[in-house]
Design an enzyme around this catalytic site. Structure first.
Site, PDB file in Angstrom:
ATOM      1  N   HIS A  46       1.055   1.916   2.015  1.00 21.04           N
ATOM      2  CA  HIS A  46       1.550   1.851   3.386  1.00 21.04           C
ATOM      3  C   HIS A  46       1.988   0.448   3.804  1.00 21.04           C
ATOM      4  CE1 HIS A  46       0.661   5.970   4.263  1.00 21.04           C
ATOM      5  NE2 HIS A  46      -0.634   5.844   4.043  1.00 21.04           N
ATOM      6  N   ARG A  71      -4.035  -0.910  -3.773  1.00 20.65           N
ATOM      7  CA  ARG A  71      -3.873   0.527  -3.563  1.00 20.65           C
ATOM      8  C   ARG A  71      -2.449   0.884  -3.953  1.00 20.65           C
ATOM      9  NH1 ARG A  71      -4.792   3.763   2.086  1.00 20.65           N
ATOM     10  NH2 ARG A  71      -3.159   2.372   2.846  1.00 20.65           N
ATOM     11  N   GLU A 147      -9.590  11.665   1.479  1.00 16.59           N
ATOM     12  CA  GLU A 147      -9.010  11.551   2.816  1.00 16.59           C
ATOM     13  C   GLU A 147      -8.417  12.868   3.337  1.00 16.59           C
ATOM     14  OE1 GLU A 147      -6.011   8.480   2.620  1.00 16.59           O
ATOM     15  OE2 GLU A 147      -5.572   8.913   0.530  1.00 16.59           O
ATOM     16  N   ASP A 173      -6.828   9.299   7.751  1.00 16.67           N
ATOM     17  CA  ASP A 173      -6.326  10.574   7.232  1.00 16.67           C
ATOM     18  C   ASP A 173      -7.420  11.632   7.179  1.00 16.67           C
ATOM     19  OD1 ASP A 173      -3.509  10.500   6.678  1.00 16.67           O
ATOM     20  OD2 ASP A 173      -3.911   9.024   5.133  1.00 16.67           O
TER      21      ASP A 173
END
Length: 270
Positions: A46, A71, A147, A173
């Site tokens: 993200h 990540r 998530e 999430d």
């Protein structure tokens, strides 16, 4: 190969403080790495970060001797292996929903015979040191992100995946998915159903001898998570920390200067 300091911290019974980078800035990464974090991850999923940014940020943080992780965007062997070859000592993989996906993820993290990782640690051998091929499997951390409601339904099977080092909770999430959109995505959840899920993940990790991690918005919530028994807590991140510090500075100035101006105007100063 240099040992993974996180494993040493856990062996001493201590929790890990984890930082988070979303901005594509080697200088920003260097500043964050100069702080007293144990580990720092770059968010490629993200964050506004591409591979060339990751490489430059890894290089900028090398002198800090922090444990550097990332990540990745998804369960993608190309991304996972390339980031490992860049020097990551851990990978956080989002949206792991089944045991099969967890097994696939682990296979991309390990050299044969434990996995199918292709050999070519172009940069990794320099910060990691010698004997990389023989020792990387035992040092690099594989984190599966839980998530979604589907992941929670498969939690015990995921946590029991051979070779998985830990589960990393994505609370935004997770709360969004568990509530079927009723809860706005956010960190530091207080809803009983979300707390119950968080503790369930912790219990599954403990039962299977792996580490439990959670992303937090504040240090106060992260302290609570450590008290719950979490092994690694992420506290905010570069974008939120910058925005928060800037907002506080601006607010203090506005209140001080504009407040004095109003007092002066009332007294007839101008």
């Amino acid at each position: 190969m240099k040992k993974n300091k996180l494993r040493e911290i856990w062996a001493e019974g201590r929790p890990v403080l984890h930082g988070w980078l979303s901005m594509p800035s080697p200088f920003g990464a260097e500043i964050m790495a100069a702080q007293d974090y144990d580990a720092i991850s770059i968010d490629i999923q993200h964050g506004a970060v591409g591979y060339e940014d990751v490489l430059a940020m890894f290089m900028a943080m090398r002198a800090s001797e922090k444990v550097i992780m990332a990540r990745v965007p998804w369960l993608d062997p190309a991304w996972i292996m390339k980031v490992l070859d860049a020097g990551a000592y851990g990978i956080i993989c989002p949206m792991i929903n089944t045991r099969a996906q967890a097994e696939e993820f682990v296979s991309y993290m390990r050299y044969p015979p434990q996995g199918v990782r292709s050999f070519g640690p172009t940069r990794a051998v320099y910060p990691a040191g010698g004997n990389y091929a023989a020792e990387a499997n035992g040092e690099i951390l594989a984190w599966a992100m839980i998530e979604t409601a589907q992941a929670m339904s498969n939690l015990d099977e995921i946590a029991a995946t051979p070779g998985l080092d830990g589960i990393y909770i994505g609370p935004a999430d997770l709360s969004f998915s568990l509530s079927e959109g009723r809860l706005t995505p956010a960190f530091d959840r207080e809803e009983p159903e979300v707390i119950e899920a968080i503790l369930k993940v912790r219990d599954a990790c403990k039962a299977n001898g792996i580490k439990a991690a959670i992303h937090c918005g504040t240090a106060e919530y992260a302290i609570r998570a450590v008290e719950w028994g979490f092994d690694m807590t992420t506290v905010s991140g570069d974008t939120r920390l910058l925005a928060g510090a800037a907002a506080q500075s601006v607010s203090t100035w506005r209140k001080g200067v504009e407040g004095k101006a109003r007092v002066t105007a009332i007294k007839g100063g101008y």
